[in-house]
Write an enzyme that holds these catalytic residues in place. Structure first.
Site, mmCIF file in Angstrom:
data_model
loop_
_atom_site.group_PDB
_atom_site.id
_atom_site.type_symbol
_atom_site.label_atom_id
_atom_site.label_comp_id
_atom_site.label_asym_id
_atom_site.label_seq_id
_atom_site.Cartn_x
_atom_site.Cartn_y
_atom_site.Cartn_z
ATOM 1 N N THR A 299 30.249 9.415 61.741
ATOM 2 C CA THR A 299 29.601 8.813 62.913
ATOM 3 C C THR A 299 30.634 8.337 63.931
ATOM 4 O OG1 THR A 299 27.932 7.933 61.423
ATOM 5 C CG2 THR A 299 27.884 7.138 63.674
ATOM 6 N N ASP A 474 24.479 13.122 64.976
ATOM 7 C CA ASP A 474 25.895 12.721 64.919
ATOM 8 C C ASP A 474 26.763 13.686 64.106
ATOM 9 O OD1 ASP A 474 24.954 11.843 62.422
ATOM 10 O OD2 ASP A 474 25.944 9.881 62.528
ATOM 11 N N HIS A 475 26.211 14.244 63.017
ATOM 12 C CA HIS A 475 26.969 15.172 62.165
ATOM 13 C C HIS A 475 26.024 15.738 61.124
ATOM 14 C CE1 HIS A 475 26.848 11.871 59.304
ATOM 15 N NE2 HIS A 475 27.341 11.084 60.252
HETATM 16 C C1 GP9 Z 1 27.661 3.152 59.372
HETATM 17 C C2 GP9 Z 1 26.963 4.338 59.905
HETATM 18 C C3 GP9 Z 1 27.100 5.517 58.993
HETATM 19 O O1 GP9 Z 1 27.674 2.043 60.180
HETATM 20 O O2 GP9 Z 1 27.343 4.604 61.192
HETATM 21 O O3 GP9 Z 1 28.355 6.036 59.003
HETATM 22 P P1 GP9 Z 1 28.675 7.510 58.483
HETATM 23 O O4 GP9 Z 1 28.858 7.434 57.015
HETATM 24 O O5 GP9 Z 1 27.534 8.395 58.858
HETATM 25 O O6 GP9 Z 1 29.906 7.881 59.215
HETATM 26 MN MN MN Z 2 26.544 9.156 60.530
#
Ligand code: GP9
Ligand code: MN
Length: 638
Positions: A299, A474-475
């Protein structure tokens, strides 16, 4: 005192063992009661208990490297240092709810906030944190003639061996609790919980030294090299330039959402009914060939990429390794246009080092877990559930000064994709037999519901009309470990080709009045910064950025992924497997066909890494000064 006891108090090994136990007990108690580490299960409790032992044994045993005469002094100094590290963190935590890091020590403006009140922050109880040291000091002084730390070589060897074993066991347990803890460095609280505060500082030192090394050897000429490359990129502002001028921006980071769920149905029910409808809206631009560029920083990488149009790093998360860099991120650029900026997220502020990095990026406000009402009842997994998160965010949005640039980071649709209330399960699971994949659709459906509610609340709150909404995944959420189940879902074999195509995430740009369409443009998160800035009517030609405006007419259709993969209209190069595909036939073809895009990917990733590792944007001012000197001289002459 009987002679036996007397002897004992003169015994170096006994002294060493008592000291170790004291420091161990003190550390454990401080970890447990002074830091809110959110221990989730008995296994974590056990880790927390054993975690201080390895580093304490190891550091205290370093005193054996000194000559016998100096050994006691060395020992007491080491003991003092470790006590001080613990003490400083306890005091710092009370105020910042976080642990001390070297970059933070260096930007001591943080301590400025502490002001003269550092002493107020210390409670009477803190004296207890020194009690053990005082006891040992008195003991060492009283017995100074008889008590030496000259113990047998074999015992020293055993102590070191015990230290290393304790560290190894700790590391093994920590890795099994949180895989990739060391390589990904996501959260300080998590690290301290699983590896202890002493190991954390050691780790932090190594990481900082590594970053500094790159930075020190970087030169300003490297920035010109980057510029030369960027001049070959095309992406002139297209007809959408300025279409959303002056509007608010609401970016919504959709956790783990991949594009394949769009219009996917489970037992006849849509997984993302809201997004599916939004895509059809006449005011929505939908990009079906939009990829994520994230690496280990997940993220946080997506956030970095989107705000800077620079790639994340091949290892680790930029948010943690390079949070002190000079950048020119969107919030900072828009501030000059009168924008305020904020991020909304229902997790701890230190996760991914966000609290520090958001300042670097130029955000005015960060609404994190502490600013929300978070109870067990409305939490799951990492934190606040998406529906209450958005609900509670509305008054916060209303409090912002307009126009604003904001990002909302959802959380519920995160691995392991669990929901704890029947009411949250709005569709059935699939039944591939792979739990992760099967649950994935249910949490995606929950998130979609939260987006629908948020969208409606923004309308009700009057925040809709003047706003551009940017929904992006996001991914990936499903890794290649789940290929078997995914091939069932997709009804096709998952080769490197399909795996790469699965890296597509949804992108929807929506704003009332915007001319919507479905776009098959090939692009990635790196392109969002210029796309958004151009929509707002802000030129970006002088910016150091690797992306191009997705809405520009003359742009090259390409996406470059962090693993070196590259996708053009004709070809797809799967980086990790080093295979090339013809997109029309989806057949593997000779690698030479992909050479051009593969090289471009390599060049671009390397240059971006140079910018980040070398902190090259700090030379931008120098560049600007060079450019402006002749003008100033001219003015002076006049
Ligand atoms: C944590 C959330 C998740 O605050 O943004 O993070 P990720 O594991 O998806 O990078
Ligand atoms: Mn994420």
């Amino acid at each position: 005192m009987n002679t036996k006891l007397k002897k004992l108090f003169q015994n170096g090994l006994f002294f060493f063992i008592v000291a170790t136990i004291l420091l161990w007990a003190k550390s454990y108690l401080a970890f447990k009661f002074s830091f809110s580490l959110n221990i989730e299960n008995t296994f974590q409790e056990i880790i927390l208990f054993i975690t201080p032992l390895g580093s304490i044994l190891f550091f205290l045993a370093l005193s054996f490297l000194f000559s016998k005469k100096k050994r006691m002094k060395a020992f007491m100094t080491l003991y003092f240092i470790m006590s001080f590290v613990l003490f400083a963190n306890v005091v710092y935590f009370r105020f910042f709810n976080d642990f001390i890091t070297i970059p933070v020590l260096m930007q001591y403006k943080n301590f400025g906030q502490l002001g003269g009140s550092a002493s107020e922050l210390m409670g009477a109880m803190d004296i207890l944190l020194w009690a053990d040291f005082i006891v040992l000091l008195v003991w060492a002084i009283v017995k100074r003639t008889e008590l030496t730390l000259s113990i047998r070589k074999r015992s020293i060897g055993l102590i070191f061996a015990a230290a290393i074993m304790a560290l190894a066991v700790n590391l093994g347990m920590a890795e099994s609790e949180r895989p990739q803890l060391l390589t990904r460095t996501f959260d300080r609280a998590m690290f301290v919980k699983l590896m202890g505060v002493y190991n954390f500082h050691l780790y932090d030192t190594v990481m900082t030294a590594n970053t500094q090394k790159h930075r020190v050897f970087a030169e300003s000429s490297e920035l010109s090299e980057v510029r030369n490359y960027l001049h070959t990129q095309k992406g002139d502002p297209g007809k959408y330039f300025g279409e959303a001028e002056g509007k608010n921006v609401v970016m919504i980071s959709m956790e783990s959402l991949q594009n394949f769920v769009i219009n996917y149905r489970v037992n006849g029910e849509e997984v993302t009914p809201f997004l599916n409808d939004l895509i059809e809206d006449k005011n929505s631009l939908y990009f079906s060939n939009f990829y994520h560029n994230t690496g280990q920083g997940k993220t946080s990488d997506s956030e970095f990429i989107i705000d800077n149009s620079l790639y994340g790093l091949p290892r680790g998360a930029v948010f943690t390794t390079n949070s002190g860099n000079e950048l020119n991120a969107t919030p900072e650029i828009l501030e000059k246009e009168g924008y305020s900026s904020a991020v909304f997220h229902g997790n701890n502020d230190s996760f991914w080092n966000r609290d520090v990095m958001y300042e670097t990026l130029g955000y005015d406000t960060f609404f994190s877990k502490a600013q929300y009402d978070v109870t067990e009842d409305i939490s799951v997994n990492y934190g606040l559930k998406d529906i209450p998160f958005f609900e509670q965010s509305i008054p916060k949005v209303k409090s912002l000064e307009e126009p604003y640039y904001t990002r909302f980071i959802t959380l519920t649709h995160h691995y392991p994709f669990t929901l704890n209330k029947e009411a949250d399960k709005m569709i059935e699971q699939t039944n591939t037999g792979d739990g992760t994949v099967d649950r994935y659709f249910q949490t995606a459906r929950y998130m979609d519901e939260s987006l629908k509610k948020f969208f409606q609340s923004m309308k009700d709150a009057g925040e809709y009309k003047d706003t551009v909404f940017v929904f992006y995944g996001d991914h990936y959420g499903i890794s290649e470990n789940h290929n078997r189940a995914m091939s069932e879902i997709m009804n096709e074999e998952i080769r490197p080709f399909e795996h790469t195509q699965l890296q597509r995430v949804p992108l929807i740009i929506h704003s009332p009045g915007l001319e919507g369409k479905k776009m098959d443009t090939i692009g990635s998160q790196i392109d969002l910064k210029p796309t958004i800035l151009h929509l707002l009517g802000k030129e970006t030609e002088d910016d150091i950025q690797f992306g191009t405006d997705l809405l520009a007419e003359n742009r090259e259709n390409i996406a470059i992924l962090r693993d070196g993969s590259a996708i053009s209209e004709e070809y797809l190069y799967a980086g990790e497997d080093d295979v090339c595909y013809d997109k029309a036939t989806q057949w593997e073809v000779d690698n030479s066909k992909c050479e051009e895009i593969q090289n471009k990917a390599q060049t671009e990733l390397n240059l971006s890494d140079k910018v980040v590792y070398g902190d090259l944007l700090r030379f931008k001012d120098e560049e600007e000064q060079l450019e402006s000197t002749p003008k100033e001289e001219k003015q002076q002459k006049e």
